[in-house]
Design an enzyme around this catalytic site. Sequence first.
Site, PDB file in Angstrom:
ATOM      1  N   GLU A  55       2.500  -5.317  -6.239  1.00  0.00           N
ATOM      2  CA  GLU A  55       1.703  -4.659  -7.278  1.00  0.00           C
ATOM      3  C   GLU A  55       2.592  -4.131  -8.397  1.00  0.00           C
ATOM      4  OE1 GLU A  55      -0.262  -3.684  -3.221  1.00  0.00           O
ATOM      5  OE2 GLU A  55       1.744  -4.073  -4.030  1.00  0.00           O
ATOM      6  N   CYS A  79      -0.239   0.060  -0.683  1.00  0.00           N
ATOM      7  CA  CYS A  79       0.257   1.234   0.041  1.00  0.00           C
ATOM      8  C   CYS A  79      -0.129   2.515  -0.688  1.00  0.00           C
ATOM      9  CB  CYS A  79       1.772   1.146   0.230  1.00  0.00           C
ATOM     10  SG  CYS A  79       2.739   1.206  -1.283  1.00  0.00           S
TER      11      CYS A  79
END
Length: 360
Positions: A55, A79
């Site tokens: 990401e 996460c």
Amino acid sequence: MSSKNDKFYLKLALNLAKQNEGLTNENPSVGCVIVKDNKILSLSKTSISGRPHAEDNAIRLANTNDLKGSTIYVTLEPCTHHGKTPPCTDLIIKKKISKIVYASNDIDERTANKLKKVLKNHNISTKQIRMKEITDFYKSYFFIRKNKFPYITAKLACSNDYYIYSKKNKNITNELSRKTSHLLRYKNNAILISSKTLNKDNPFLNCRIEGLENYSPTKIILDKNLNYKKNLNIFKDNIKKCIFFYNRSNKKKLSVLKKNKIKHYKVNLDSQNNLDFTEVKKKLFKLNINYLLVEGGKELTKSLIQKKHINQFFLFKSGKKLNKNGQLKIKEIVNQLNKKFKNKIILNVNLNEDKVINYS
């Protein structure tokens, strides 16, 4: 956006994740695609060594700074915890991305099923689309996280009549098969053999595909009595990436390992008077070795299959028979593989007359 389009972008993300499979240390390899107004703004994946995350990479590589209103597609839920790096959700919130579409839940307790709670007050919606091919891709990562052992792949090469040695030729399979097997070395943190194979074959245990030499795995040797020979090839190439496991101390050989700063660990013996492989696995996991390739000989391979230490197996089978020139037949091991593993697939890889069979 339609579910059909969502699955397309997730499949694209999966293809990205596959590129660094086995190369991201303790972190999973994740693929990421950022889309806005049906236009792809960025594509990325988890970096080799595991950081930055997919990401983070995709956001920083986007061809615009204006990601407000975009959708981010990831193979694994982002996460939400602080580890060695800040959580990916922090950057997603900062860039005002509107929607997260992900396929699989993470097994990591620090992150698992916490996405909605973290994003609750930031007007970011989430959508999970479960896809079998993505769940299957993360089986190895889930196994490692759950069991705290490396995920173990084993391989053998044999003739069409199941011999693993030839009296006349060094190589059993063709060059295409050998290059394909070296991709397995590239995709695993470490490669393991017994001292018997080490002394007989004197292998380098490196990756000899042009451009991938620097990704050669750590070399693991099971040498119960420290019987390794002098001037072996493994000592000529990156000696610091060698690890020996032993039980009985040969003082002279032990002093050589210490002098050359080669890692060595004493382990107990199992009920069959072999090195306790469960103990070896635990130590390797602590050493941050998550993906292990076993290229052992007949006896080691047979033992590890029997004791269910192997997660998947690749059998490279030549199209040629050795007949009277063959040595060490492994038909018994092939029978073991057929009994122990549920899935058997002949991989769609062009190896001319050779073929590779995957057991999992």
